[in-house]
Scaffold this active site. Structure first.
Site, short mmCIF file in Angstrom:
data_model
loop_
_atom_site.label_atom_id
_atom_site.label_comp_id
_atom_site.label_asym_id
_atom_site.label_seq_id
_atom_site.Cartn_x
_atom_site.Cartn_y
_atom_site.Cartn_z
N GLN A 1 -6.80 2.58 -6.22
CA GLN A 1 -8.11 2.63 -5.58
C GLN A 1 -9.08 1.69 -6.30
O GLN A 1 -9.20 1.72 -7.52
CB GLN A 1 -8.65 4.07 -5.60
CG GLN A 1 -9.94 4.28 -4.84
CD GLN A 1 -9.83 4.08 -3.32
OE1 GLN A 1 -8.77 4.25 -2.74
NE2 GLN A 1 -10.93 3.71 -2.70
N ASP B 1 -1.46 -1.85 0.30
CA ASP B 1 -2.81 -2.39 0.49
C ASP B 1 -2.75 -3.83 1.02
O ASP B 1 -3.75 -4.34 1.51
CB ASP B 1 -3.51 -2.45 -0.87
CG ASP B 1 -4.68 -1.51 -0.97
OD1 ASP B 1 -5.16 -1.06 0.07
OD2 ASP B 1 -5.11 -1.25 -2.11
N LYS C 1 -7.17 10.10 2.07
CA LYS C 1 -5.86 9.45 2.18
C LYS C 1 -4.74 10.45 1.93
O LYS C 1 -3.74 10.49 2.63
CB LYS C 1 -5.75 8.29 1.16
CG LYS C 1 -6.60 7.08 1.55
CD LYS C 1 -6.69 6.04 0.44
CE LYS C 1 -7.66 4.93 0.86
NZ LYS C 1 -8.01 3.99 -0.19
N1 GUN Z 1 -11.62 0.80 -1.96
C1 GUN Z 1 -12.26 0.71 -0.77
N2 GUN Z 1 -11.41 0.28 0.19
C2 GUN Z 1 -10.22 0.11 -0.40
C3 GUN Z 1 -8.95 -0.31 0.10
O1 GUN Z 1 -8.74 -0.60 1.28
N3 GUN Z 1 -7.95 -0.36 -0.84
C4 GUN Z 1 -8.16 -0.04 -2.15
N4 GUN Z 1 -7.13 -0.16 -2.98
N5 GUN Z 1 -9.33 0.34 -2.63
C5 GUN Z 1 -10.35 0.42 -1.75
#
Ligand code: GUN
Length: 323
Positions: A138, A161, A94
């Site tokens: 995350q 998100d 990311k």
């Molecule tokens: N962990 C795995 N996929 C995601 C996501 O799309 N957002 C977040 N915050 N954590 C994740």
């Protein structure tokens, strides 16, 4: 009876599928034969990598004009708690993708024993910072921390998100808001191949907050007739067979068999499952679904790459709305 000599652009031989983002695969002249009967047209394989690149290009352009207009880049900050190796890889991806698209940011790496108090204070600090447009915590968090409490603490205007209950509620009532990234990516894939959802039967297999529930609402907003299926659904095969669009987001390797797919259906496979032999497979039995579907996403290289691209897109959306 029709013969393929009547139709110029059939793909041939079977097994030479069309690519959604790169035009038609060329027929193999060596395999052409005279007056062969028409085979069912091969499925379009929806190339998530290529489409994600397109989305990232759009994000970069928008981030550049945001910088020109407002004198700063859109800002995305990620909070990562603990040592989960997969989460560290996702977050690095990311971080890299954001930088490539002209999005400023930082990853706040906190130790695994971080208390809820400290984590909530970090979120509050990011909420209050004017140059930060997007915050992503995350998931999953270490066991002693409650995911939902932390998601609830993020400013909904910075919730890139799309998981905050305010954004979930805005989706339910059909008002603009930040939408969850993976379902947004799936919708973008459907529109990339010109799928007309109006009046179509769609089934979503899986009812997670992250994917199943939001994508069902997004399909509904596009006037599809939506069935939500889950582990208690009776006769899943028959329910899937009724549908023109199948979204598989259940996390069970190859649960959905190709023989269940209605001929001509569009199949979006959100599953990414690692088998004991090391292979990555989706929630759909790809090899048997491919000859029945009109379009299908592969695993890997399908929905996966779209999630980060939509996160970046959400970050620019959030930045534009906040100024
Ligand atoms: N962990 C795995 N996929 C995601 C996501 O799309 N957002 C977040 N915050 N954590 C994740």
């Amino acid at each position: 009876m029709l013969f393929t000599s009547d139709i110029a652009d059939r793909t041939w031989p079977p097994g030479s599928p069309r690519q959604a983002s790169g035009g038609l695969a060329l027929p193999s002249p060596a395999r052409c034969c005279y007056l062969r009967p028409i085979m069912a047209e091969q499925a379009t394989i929806i190339d998530g990598k290529a489409l994600a690149q397109t989305v990232r290009g759009e994000v970069k352009t928008r981030a550049e004009s945001f910088l020109a207009k407002h004198g700063r880049q859109p800002g995305l900050h990620v909070v990562l708690v603990g040592d989960d190796p997969a989460s560290h890889v996702y977050v690095r991806n990311k971080e890299k993708a954001a930088a490539q698209c002209g999005i400023a940011g930082e990853v706040h790496r906190l130790p695994a024993d971080t208390s809820m108090e400290v984590l909530l204070a970090k979120v509050a600090e990011l909420n209050a910072a004017p140059g930060i447009d997007g915050i992503l915590v995350q998931l999953p968090l270490p066991k002693h921390l409650d995911d939902q409490t932390v998601v609830d603490a993020v400013d909904p205007a910075k919730d890139v998100d799309g998981l905050h209950p305010v954004n979930a509620g805005l989706l339910v009532v059909g008002r603009p808001g930040l939408r969850p990234c993976t379902p947004s990516g799936c919708m973008r894939m459907l529109s990339s191949i010109g799928t007309d959802l109006k009046g179509k039967r769609a089934i979503v297999v899986g009812r997670s907050t992250l994917v199943g529930k939001p994508i069902a609402l997004m399909l509904l907003a596009e006037n599809a007739t939506v069935t939500m299926a889950h582990s208690r659904t009776v006769d899943l095969a028959a329910r899937v067979a009724e549908c023109d669009i199948v979204v598989a987001a259940v996390g069970v390797p190859e649960l959905i068999k190709g023989s269940w797919i209605k001929p001509g259906a569009v199949v979006i496979d959100v599953g990414i499952n690692r088998l004991d032999d090391g292979r990555l497979v989706g929630d759909v039995e790809y090899a048997t679904a491919l000859p029945r579907a009109s379009a299908i996403t592969p695993v890997p290289g399908g929905v996966g790459p779209m999630t980060i691209a939509m996160l970046l897109s959400n970050t620019v959306d959030a930045a534009e709305r906040r100024v």
